[in-house]
Design a protein around this motif. Structure first.
Motif, PDB file in Angstrom:
ATOM      1  N   ARG A  57      -9.172  48.273  34.283  1.00  0.00           N
ATOM      2  CA  ARG A  57      -8.121  49.056  34.711  1.00  0.00           C
ATOM      3  C   ARG A  57      -6.848  48.493  34.732  1.00  0.00           C
ATOM      4  NH1 ARG A  57     -10.338  52.150  40.250  1.00  0.00           N
ATOM      5  NH2 ARG A  57     -12.823  52.325  40.104  1.00  0.00           N
ATOM      6  N   GLY A  58      -6.302  49.669  34.371  1.00  0.00           N
ATOM      7  CA  GLY A  58      -4.512  49.396  33.718  1.00  0.00           C
ATOM      8  C   GLY A  58      -4.516  49.151  32.575  1.00  0.00           C
ATOM      9  N   SER A  95      -5.276  53.270  37.735  1.00  0.00           N
ATOM     10  CA  SER A  95      -4.749  52.694  38.718  1.00  0.00           C
ATOM     11  C   SER A  95      -6.033  52.169  39.687  1.00  0.00           C
ATOM     12  CB  SER A  95      -4.140  52.683  40.166  1.00  0.00           C
ATOM     13  OG  SER A  95      -4.256  53.748  40.737  1.00  0.00           O
ATOM     14  N   TYR A 154      -7.523  45.705  41.631  1.00  0.00           N
ATOM     15  CA  TYR A 154      -7.505  45.058  40.695  1.00  0.00           C
ATOM     16  C   TYR A 154      -8.052  43.496  40.848  1.00  0.00           C
ATOM     17  CZ  TYR A 154      -4.507  48.699  39.045  1.00  0.00           C
ATOM     18  OH  TYR A 154      -3.859  49.426  38.408  1.00  0.00           O
ATOM     19  N   SER A 210      -1.305  47.161  28.592  1.00  0.00           N
ATOM     20  CA  SER A 210      -1.535  47.857  30.295  1.00  0.00           C
ATOM     21  C   SER A 210      -0.124  47.768  30.602  1.00  0.00           C
ATOM     22  CB  SER A 210      -2.167  46.039  30.860  1.00  0.00           C
ATOM     23  OG  SER A 210      -1.079  45.251  30.384  1.00  0.00           O
ATOM     24  N   ALA A 252      -0.750  46.690  36.764  1.00  0.00           N
ATOM     25  CA  ALA A 252      -2.138  46.149  36.931  1.00  0.00           C
ATOM     26  C   ALA A 252      -2.225  44.727  36.495  1.00  0.00           C
ATOM     27  CB  ALA A 252      -3.384  46.569  35.181  1.00  0.00           C
TER      28      ALA A 252
END
Length: 208
Positions: free
Chosen positions: A4-5, A13, A16, A122, A126
């Motif tokens: 993700r990101g 999003s 993380y 990125s 992130a």
């Protein structure tokens, strides 16, 4: 797959966290109906790969990690966190970090290209999220229960954290079937510095 990101998942999003990243990879494998697979991870994603390996150990055929964060994690004090956040925010700090991780052996053109990749790959959100993830997470649990072979590849020109004896000791203590290999002509970014060697190492692990 991109976390993700990052990359093609840049628009996604999330929290993380290590658990989220591992769950995303396993969900992707399920959606693709892949029951058994090999894992390859680089740097902080080496920590993610270890988490996946322990959660889905029966599905793993092999694990290959390039310049990985060890199972003991990347511990950073206040000063280190300030420096790592500066790498996210400041091109000069990022340039110093890239240069250190390649033993100052490349020219300005390559440094600009690598910095562009890092900036475009990125989101800031992130980067900050995963920074917290890999500086606050460790791999715990029954690591000796992992039966799949693990191969750890380090770059001789990387910073000591990613290639030194403490890293090797951490992996050797945690995993019963770990082997090690060093790429003499690479630093931290072996997939960019020595791509043919990296591809050959991965192919060898798949064939094994």
């Amino acid at each position: 797959m991109d976390l993700r990101g990052y990359g093609w998942s840049r628009g996604m999003s999330g929290s993380y966290t290590l658990d989220e990243a591992a769950a995303d990879v396993l969900r992707t494998a399920d959606e693709l109906a892949i029951t058994r697979f090999h894992l390859v991870g680089h740097s902080m994603s080496g920590l993610v790969a270890q988490k996946i390996a322990l959660q889905a150990r029966g599905r793993l055929q092999s694990v290959t990690l390039f310049s990985p964060v060890p199972p003991t994690g990347f511990r950073a004090d206040e000063a280190a966190m300030k420096a790592l956040n500066a790498v996210i925010d400041e091109d000069e700090a990022a340039g110093r970090a890239i240069t250190a991780r390649t033993s100052s052996r490349y020219g300005a053109g390559w440094l600009r290209r690598k910095l562009t990749i890092a900036r475009e790959a990125s989101t800031i959100e992130a980067k900050r999220g995963y920074l917290i993830m890999f500086t606050s997470s460790t791999i715990s649990g029954e690591t000796h229960g992992l039966s799949a072979p693990m191969h750890v590849v380090t770059g001789a020109l990387d910073i000591p954290f990613y290639r030194g004896e403490p890293l090797r000791n951490a992996f050797a203590l945690a995993y019963p079937r770990v082997t090690f290999e060093t790429i003499d002509d690479a630093g931290h970014y072996s997939m960019l510095e020595t791509p043919v060697r990296v591809a050959s190492i991965i192919e060898k692990q798949l064939a094994g």
